[in-house]
Scaffold this active site. Structure first.
Site, PDB file in Angstrom:
ATOM      1  N   LYS A 165       0.836  -1.211   0.000  1.00 13.93           N
ATOM      2  CA  LYS A 165       0.000   0.000   0.000  1.00 13.93           C
ATOM      3  C   LYS A 165       0.871   1.262   0.000  1.00 13.93           C
ATOM      4  O   LYS A 165       0.653   2.173  -0.794  1.00 13.93           O
ATOM      5  CB  LYS A 165      -0.942   0.018   1.218  1.00 13.93           C
ATOM      6  N   ARG A 221      -9.320   0.779   8.933  1.00 18.39           N
ATOM      7  CA  ARG A 221      -8.936  -0.601   9.214  1.00 18.39           C
ATOM      8  C   ARG A 221      -9.990  -1.344  10.018  1.00 18.39           C
ATOM      9  O   ARG A 221      -9.780  -2.510  10.350  1.00 18.39           O
ATOM     10  CB  ARG A 221      -7.630  -0.601  10.009  1.00 18.39           C
ATOM     11  N   ARG A 248      11.506  -5.806   4.899  1.00 16.76           N
ATOM     12  CA  ARG A 248      11.256  -4.386   4.608  1.00 16.76           C
ATOM     13  C   ARG A 248      12.257  -3.521   5.379  1.00 16.76           C
ATOM     14  O   ARG A 248      12.556  -3.779   6.543  1.00 16.76           O
ATOM     15  CB  ARG A 248       9.836  -4.007   5.026  1.00 16.76           C
ATOM     16  N   ARG A 262      11.638  -1.889  11.150  1.00 10.38           N
ATOM     17  CA  ARG A 262      10.604  -1.537  12.134  1.00 10.38           C
ATOM     18  C   ARG A 262      10.434  -2.618  13.196  1.00 10.38           C
ATOM     19  O   ARG A 262      10.479  -3.809  12.901  1.00 10.38           O
ATOM     20  CB  ARG A 262       9.270  -1.310  11.409  1.00 10.38           C
ATOM     21  N   ARG A 264      -0.173  -8.766  13.776  1.00  5.99           N
ATOM     22  CA  ARG A 264      -0.799  -7.862  12.802  1.00  5.99           C
ATOM     23  C   ARG A 264      -1.672  -8.627  11.819  1.00  5.99           C
ATOM     24  O   ARG A 264      -2.728  -8.149  11.407  1.00  5.99           O
ATOM     25  CB  ARG A 264       0.283  -7.071  12.059  1.00  5.99           C
TER      26      ARG A 264
END
Ligand code: ADP
Ligand code: ADP
Length: 214
Positions: A13, A87, A126, A155, A166
Site C-alpha cells: 500500500k 482498518r 522491509r 521496524r 498484525r
C-alpha cells in the site's frame, strides 16, 4: 480523486500510494506514518499509540479517527490517497460520514491482493529510510548502493511475533471491511503480486476504468 488503498500489512500500500501520489499529484495520507511521527514527538496521541503499535495491535478507533479528521480538515478534499485507513468497520463508517458532510465522496477503494505466505516475506525484509521515508525491500526493491546502513530502519513491528499479531488483527478486524466497502463504495481488486511497476500499471488501469465510468 479521493482513494483508499486497502489490503493486508505488507501488501504494498505504502509503495503504491507514493507512486500514485506523485503521478497524480495527490496527497498521501498514511495513518501508520502519522502515528509513528506522533510516537517520535511524544505527543499525547503518540504516547497512547506506542504500546499498541509495538505489539502489532490496532490503535483504538477514536484515536485514529481523531487524527484523520484533523488532517482532512486542514486540506482540501479534492485529492488524497488514504493508506492504512480505515482498518475497522467503525473507522470506515466514520470516514464515509465525514466525507459526506463535506460533499466529497470517495471515488474508489483499491484493494491490493497478496497471499499471506508472501506477506511475511515482504514484511520481514522491509527497510525504511529514516530520512526520506522511502520504502525498500532487501531483495525486491533494494536500497541504492552507498546509502548509509544506519539510515535504514527495520521496524520493531516487522519482527516475527508482531507480524503474526498484525495478521491476526487484519483477519479479524480489517478483512470484514471488504463486504462493507463492496456495499458502500466503488471497490476494485488488484493483483498485488509481481514487480512494483507491474502492480502500478494494474492500479492505473483500474483507476482509468473508474474514470471512464464516472
Ligand atoms: P502496515 O500497513 O505495514 O501494517 P502501518 O504503517 O500502516 O503498517 O501501521 C503500523 C501500525 O500503526 C499498525 O500495526 C497499527 O498499530 C497502527 N495503525 C496504523 N493505521 C491504523 C488504523 N487505521 N487503525 C488502527 N491502528 C492503525
Ligand atoms: P504496506 O504499506 O501495505 O504495509 P509496503 O509498501 O510497505 O506495504 O511494502 C511492504 C514490503 O514489500 C516493502 O519492503 C516493499 O518494498 C515490498 N514490496 C512492495 N511492493 C512489492 C512488490 N510488488 N513486490 C515485492 N515486494 C514489494
Amino acid at each position: 480523486m479521493r482513494l483508499v488503498l486497502f489490503g493486508p500489512p505488507g501488501a504494498g500500500k505504502g509503495t503504491q500510494a507514493k507512486l500514485l501520489a506523485e503521478r497524480r499529484n495527490l496527497l498521501h495520507l498514511s495513518t501508520g506514518d502519522m502515528l509513528r511521527t506522533a510516537v517520535r514527538n511524544e505527543t499525547p496521541v503518540g504516547i497512547e499509540a506506542n504500546g499498541y503499535m509495538t505489539a502489532g495491535e490496532l490503535v483504538p478507533d477514536d484515536v485514529v479517527n481523531g487524527i484523520v479528521a484533523e488532517t482532512l480538515a486542514e486540506i482540501d478534499h479534492t485529492g488524497f490517497i488514504l493508506d492504512g485507513y480505515p482498518r475497522t468497520v467503525d473507522q470506515a463508517q466514520f470516514l464515509l460520514d465525514l466525507l459526506e458532510e463535506n460533499n466529497a465522496p470517495l471515488d474508489a477503494v483499491v484493494s491490493l491482493r497478496v497471499p499471506e505466505e508472501h506477506i511475511v516475506q515482504r514484511l520481514s525484509r522491509r527497510r525504511t529510510d529514516r530520512e526520506t521515508g522511502e520504502i525498500y525491500h532487501l531483495d525486491f526493491n533494494p536500497p541504492p548502493a552507498g546509502l548509509r546502513e544506519t539510515r535504514l530502519q527495520h521496524r520493531a513491528d516487522d519482527q516475527p511475533e508482531a507480524i503474526r499479531k498484525r495478521l491476526t488483527e487484519y483477519r479479524t478486524k480489517t478483512e470484514p471491511l471488504e463486504n462493507f466497502f463492496k456495499a458502500k463504495a466503488h471497490f476494485v481488486e488488484v493483483d498485488g503480486m509481481g514487480g512494483l511497476d507491474e502492480v502500478r500499471e494494474r492500479v492505473e488501469e483500474a483507476l482509468s476504468t473508474i474514470e471512464t465510468t464516472a
